[in-house]
Design an enzyme around this catalytic site. Structure first.
Site, mmCIF file in Angstrom:
data_model
loop_
_atom_site.group_PDB
_atom_site.id
_atom_site.type_symbol
_atom_site.label_atom_id
_atom_site.label_comp_id
_atom_site.label_asym_id
_atom_site.label_seq_id
_atom_site.Cartn_x
_atom_site.Cartn_y
_atom_site.Cartn_z
ATOM 1 N N ARG A 59 0.798 -1.234 0.000
ATOM 2 C CA ARG A 59 0.000 0.000 0.000
ATOM 3 C C ARG A 59 0.830 1.282 0.000
ATOM 4 O O ARG A 59 0.308 2.370 -0.216
ATOM 5 C CB ARG A 59 -0.972 -0.004 1.185
ATOM 6 N N GLY A 61 8.737 -4.394 12.049
ATOM 7 C CA GLY A 61 9.585 -3.347 11.478
ATOM 8 C C GLY A 61 8.815 -2.135 11.024
ATOM 9 O O GLY A 61 9.405 -1.098 10.700
ATOM 10 N N GLU A 107 -8.113 -12.490 13.560
ATOM 11 C CA GLU A 107 -7.755 -11.471 12.577
ATOM 12 C C GLU A 107 -9.020 -10.841 11.993
ATOM 13 O O GLU A 107 -10.063 -11.497 11.885
ATOM 14 C CB GLU A 107 -6.910 -12.095 11.455
ATOM 15 N N ARG A 146 41.110 48.155 -12.012
ATOM 16 C CA ARG A 146 40.051 48.213 -13.006
ATOM 17 C C ARG A 146 40.413 49.336 -13.966
ATOM 18 O O ARG A 146 41.278 50.151 -13.656
ATOM 19 C CB ARG A 146 38.690 48.455 -12.357
HETATM 20 C C1 UD1 Z 1 -0.562 -8.075 12.237
HETATM 21 C C2 UD1 Z 1 -1.304 -9.011 13.198
HETATM 22 C C3 UD1 Z 1 -2.563 -8.325 13.699
HETATM 23 C C4 UD1 Z 1 -2.192 -7.005 14.354
HETATM 24 C C5 UD1 Z 1 -1.383 -6.129 13.404
HETATM 25 C C6 UD1 Z 1 -0.877 -4.935 14.142
HETATM 26 C C7 UD1 Z 1 -0.854 -11.243 12.396
HETATM 27 C C8 UD1 Z 1 -1.401 -12.423 11.670
HETATM 28 N N1 UD1 Z 1 -1.665 -10.216 12.521
HETATM 29 O O1 UD1 Z 1 -1.414 -7.903 11.107
HETATM 30 O O2 UD1 Z 1 -3.211 -9.154 14.646
HETATM 31 O O3 UD1 Z 1 -3.363 -6.328 14.773
HETATM 32 O O4 UD1 Z 1 -0.251 -6.857 12.895
HETATM 33 O O5 UD1 Z 1 -0.220 -4.052 13.267
HETATM 34 O O6 UD1 Z 1 0.258 -11.294 12.866
HETATM 35 N N2 UD1 Z 1 5.807 -9.710 7.844
HETATM 36 C C9 UD1 Z 1 6.841 -10.556 7.524
HETATM 37 N N3 UD1 Z 1 6.566 -11.684 6.811
HETATM 38 C C10 UD1 Z 1 5.304 -12.010 6.402
HETATM 39 C C11 UD1 Z 1 4.246 -11.130 6.745
HETATM 40 C C12 UD1 Z 1 4.542 -9.978 7.475
HETATM 41 O O7 UD1 Z 1 7.991 -10.316 7.862
HETATM 42 O O8 UD1 Z 1 5.153 -13.053 5.769
HETATM 43 C C13 UD1 Z 1 6.113 -8.506 8.614
HETATM 44 C C14 UD1 Z 1 5.777 -7.227 7.887
HETATM 45 O O9 UD1 Z 1 6.890 -6.743 7.155
HETATM 46 C C15 UD1 Z 1 5.416 -6.295 9.023
HETATM 47 C C16 UD1 Z 1 4.876 -7.217 10.097
HETATM 48 O O10 UD1 Z 1 5.328 -8.513 9.769
HETATM 49 O O11 UD1 Z 1 6.574 -5.634 9.519
HETATM 50 C C17 UD1 Z 1 3.348 -7.190 10.188
HETATM 51 O O12 UD1 Z 1 2.831 -7.670 8.978
HETATM 52 P P1 UD1 Z 1 1.480 -7.145 8.377
HETATM 53 O O13 UD1 Z 1 1.217 -7.846 7.112
HETATM 54 O O14 UD1 Z 1 1.485 -5.665 8.356
HETATM 55 O O15 UD1 Z 1 0.452 -7.697 9.471
HETATM 56 P P2 UD1 Z 1 -0.992 -7.160 9.726
HETATM 57 O O16 UD1 Z 1 -1.897 -7.672 8.685
HETATM 58 O O17 UD1 Z 1 -0.939 -5.699 9.935
#
Ligand code: UD1
Ligand code: CA
Length: 507
Positions: A46, A141, A192, A492
């Site tokens: 996004r 992160g 979730e 000059r």
């Molecule tokens: C996650 C939580 C949700 C919480 C929210 C808070 C889960 C399943 N859900 O959802 O309950 O309310 O954070 O912000 O954990 N990342 C990886 N590898 C992956 C997927 C994600 O490293 O395969 C990292 C992303 O870079 C990010 C973090 O994990 O830094 C969170 O991932 P994101 O996809 O944003 O999780 P949310 O859907 O926000």
């Protein structure tokens, strides 16, 4: 008498260094070894950017660097960063982060390819952790403003044998994992958003922050049981909560009220909103200590582009007008006044100095690359570059550029001028439009202008050259040779007048 210094640093969300002391005591009380996993593999679709989301900047600092610094201040045994999307770029950036040198940091990387969810991300990291009774904290992160003291409290709540979740209540929980509690308020699981029922979506306002503290051995066992049987076909880290409950492990929902600390960045709008909120906190911290900001909503303090950490130190009675940006390390002496829309980077501005609007002061990568002496007047529209060293009561006026030059007490360059690689003596008056020609196309050379010299307007001083003390240089002169003290030098064409000159007429 020296006034007390007020310092706002932007590590740990602008809290002064004193929080570290209390942090250390909380961590010692916990007495369990701590390891930290930072999830940074996601793409951040996004953001619609080529730059990986975790390297987007908040207050001039990559999001991931905020999180690494927060991890560092918790004194963990090691930090494991999970990378995936643009892994090479993220790891290289991470290795180059400027971090406070107070605590050593052991950082390792693991790669998650492909990215199958947060549970899958943590699965990649746990083999890097020692097989003992330690505690693992999981951070994201893309959540940059969590205070280390909050995480320390979470570790305490975990206590080495419970699962502690950092939660917050929000009015609009859309998109977040919801904390499901039973009738007695005991945490049962996290659902979730995409898997939640309409009833859960509407009624549960307590959300999971993405930050947890868990006993390492337990966490490893739970992770090995994860499946992707859910709406997103992902391995959810959040599924470990129900597993803990099934194993009879107590789950603590540590609910904080400060939503900013757990706000994640998913879009340019969220990044900008978080930036403003963070800046407002830094502004408030300065104002609380007496700094007078004309408008706290129009103030920015950031790391500089070369990674010098943001730190603004103000003495008493400092006034800062609207729209100013401070980057890197800046010191403002007692009663210093900064006019509107100035950009000041890595500089020391002494007591009583006035920086008029629209001035650009840049000390380069050096923490104090520019210094402005007491009572000096700078600008409007002045430009001070690295190595500008100004004494007391120096005046630098509009459209004057100073680079790698010293100006002794009382020297003045008030209009449209350039001073590069020059040493300017006391009380020198440097005329409008004059320049030092410091560069011969290959090498740079120095210009020395001794005390009490008067340089007229529109002069070119071809370096290397020395203008002797008390000398005068006639306006419009181009000088290639040094001059004697007290002499008037003019170079000059002599002025000629032809009487009764008839202009040509149009035929
Ligand atoms: C996650 C939580 C949700 C919480 C929210 C808070 C889960 C399943 N859900 O959802 O309950 O309310 O954070 O912000 O954990 N990342 C990886 N590898 C992956 C997927 C994600 O490293 O395969 C990292 C992303 O870079 C990010 C973090 O994990 O830094 C969170 O991932 P994101 O996809 O944003 O999780 P949310 O859907 O926000
Ligand atoms: Ca997120």
């Amino acid at each position: 008498m020296l006034a007390a210094l007020i310092v706002v640093k932007s590590f740990n969300s602008g809290r002064p260094a004193s929080v570290h002391t209390s942090l250390t005591s909380i961590m010692t009380a916990a007495a369990t070894a701590l390891d930290i996993i930072i999830m940074a593999a996601g793409k951040g679709t996004r953001m619609k950017s080529r730059i990986p989301k975790v390297l987007q900047k908040l207050a001039g600092r990559p999001l991931l660097q905020h999180v690494v610094a927060e991890a560092q201040s918790l004194h963990p045994r090691r930090v494991v960063v999970v990378t995936g999307h643009c892994a090479d770029e993220v790891e290289a950036a991470c290795a180059a982060f400027t971090l406070p040198q107070t605590t050593p940091l052991e950082m390792q990387f693991v790669r998650q390819e492909p990215q199958l969810g947060t549970g899958h991300a943590v699965q990649q990291a746990v083999p890097k952790l020692p097989d003992d009774d330690g505690v693992v904290v999981v951070l994201s992160g893309d959540v940059p403003l969590t205070e280390a003291s909050t995480v320390a409290e979470l570790v305490k709540a975990c206590g080495g044998d419970q699962l502690a979740l950092l939660t917050v209540r929000v009015s609009d929980p859309t998109g977040y994992g919801r904390i499901v509690r039973d009738a007695n308020g005991v945490v049962q699981r996290i659902v979730e958003h995409k898997d939640a029922s309409d009833e859960q979506r509407a009624s549960i306002k307590e959300i999971y922050s993405g930050i947890m503290a868990a006993p390492a051995k337990r966490l490893k066992a739970w992770l090995s049981q994860l499946n992707n049987d859910n709406a997103q076909r992902e391995y959810y880290l959040t599924d470990v909560v129900a597993m803990a409950v099934a194993d009879g492990v107590a789950v603590v929902g540590h609910c904080i009220t400060d939503a900013l600390q757990v706000a994640g960045v998913n879009s340019p709008l969220q990044l900008a909103e978080l930036e403003r909120a963070h800046q407002l906190r830094q502004a408030a911290a300065l104002m609380e200590q007496g700094v007078r900001l004309a408008d706290p909503a129009r103030f920015d303090l950031r790391d500089d582009v070369r990674g010098v950490l943001a730190e603004l130190s103000c003495s008493t009675d400092v006034e800062i007008d609207v729209g100013c940006i401070f980057t890197g390390r800046v010191t403002l002496g007692e009663g210093a006044r900064i006019g509107a829309y100035c950009h000041i980077s890595n500089a020391e501005i002494a007591a009583g100095a006035v920086i008029h609007p629209f001035s650009h002061i840049d000390g380069g990568g050096d923490a104090a690359g520019v210094s402005v002496g007491e009572g000096s007047l700078i600008g409007p529209f002045a430009r001070l570059r690295p190595g500008a060293r100004l004494g007391r009561e120096v005046h630098i006026g509009n459209f004057v550029e100073v680079k790698n030059s010293s100006l002794a007490d009382g020297a003045k360059a008030n209009h449209l001028a350039y001073l590069g690689d020059a040493s300017v003596g006391e009380r020198v008056n440097y005329g409008a439009g004059s320049i030092t020609a410091n560069y011969d196309g290959v090498n740079k050379h120095r210009t020395v202008i001794e005390a009490d010299v008067h340089v007229g307007s529109n002069c070119v001083l071809v370096a290397p050259i020395t203008i002797g003390a008390g000398g005068t240089v006639g306006g419009g002169s181009t000088l290639t040779k040094s001059t004697d003290a007290q002499a008037l030098t003019v170079s000059r064409g002599k002025q000629v007048s032809i009487a009764n000159w008839k202009r040509p007429v149009k035929r």
